[in-house]
Write an enzyme that holds these catalytic residues in place. Sequence first.
Site, short mmCIF file in Angstrom:
data_model
loop_
_atom_site.label_atom_id
_atom_site.label_comp_id
_atom_site.label_asym_id
_atom_site.label_seq_id
_atom_site.Cartn_x
_atom_site.Cartn_y
_atom_site.Cartn_z
N LYS A 47 0.83 -1.20 0.00
CA LYS A 47 0.00 0.00 0.00
C LYS A 47 0.86 1.26 0.00
O LYS A 47 0.63 2.18 -0.79
CB LYS A 47 -0.94 0.01 1.22
CG LYS A 47 -2.05 -1.01 1.13
CD LYS A 47 -2.90 -0.98 2.39
CE LYS A 47 -4.03 -1.99 2.32
NZ LYS A 47 -4.89 -1.96 3.52
N CYS B 123 -0.77 0.85 6.12
CA CYS B 123 -1.16 -0.06 7.20
C CYS B 123 -2.09 -1.13 6.67
O CYS B 123 -2.84 -0.91 5.72
CB CYS B 123 -1.93 0.69 8.30
SG CYS B 123 -1.13 2.14 8.92
N ASP B 124 -2.06 -2.26 7.32
CA ASP B 124 -3.04 -3.29 7.06
C ASP B 124 -3.20 -4.13 8.33
O ASP B 124 -2.24 -4.31 9.08
CB ASP B 124 -2.65 -4.19 5.89
CG ASP B 124 -3.85 -4.99 5.41
OD1 ASP B 124 -4.68 -4.41 4.68
OD2 ASP B 124 -3.97 -6.17 5.78
N THR B 125 -4.40 -4.62 8.54
CA THR B 125 -4.70 -5.41 9.74
C THR B 125 -5.28 -6.75 9.33
O THR B 125 -6.14 -6.81 8.45
CB THR B 125 -5.70 -4.66 10.64
OG1 THR B 125 -5.14 -3.39 11.00
CG2 THR B 125 -6.02 -5.45 11.90
#
Length: 184
Positions: free
Chosen positions: A51, A66-68
Amino acid sequence: MDIILASSSPRRKELMKLIFDEFIIRPSEIEEDIPSAINYELAAEYLASKKANSVVKKSDELVIGCDTVVTVGNIILGKPHDCKECRKMLRLLSGRTHSVYTGVSIIFNGKEFCFTEKTDVKFRNISDEEIEEYMNTGEPFDKAGGYGIQGRGALFVQSICGDYFNVVGLPVSRLNYELKKIVL
């Protein structure tokens, strides 16, 4: 210096305001596919890097991606696509402890710095009726693991070990700490 958040998440936007007064939202348009060879503990960091790298335009920008992901054992639970998938996820989480990993990528001066924060969340046993009621709110469908801890999903949480904001989608304390090391 322009500060860029590579996310359209309203939750991340609000949490970023704890660190920066002003920043630019530049959402990434990447496919959130995780290669099968990636370790589940690093999947969120992999996506965060994709990203951030997809939105960087100038070397003097500070870009944060960010990624979760939510995991039970070594199974990654993404965002549910429909009621059937959501129901399956919530039943899997019921009465169990799961891990929430948020990966963060920081790009600054042509260099990338990445980290992953982990928080363990234990759900109480939840009934099929509670799952149906929750799905009817529409809340779980744009969230990893099919729930939002900052919303009605909190009603299922028995305990949490780690950073609450990490579960929401941005580990603000760790991000602030890492940014100070990088930018100063």
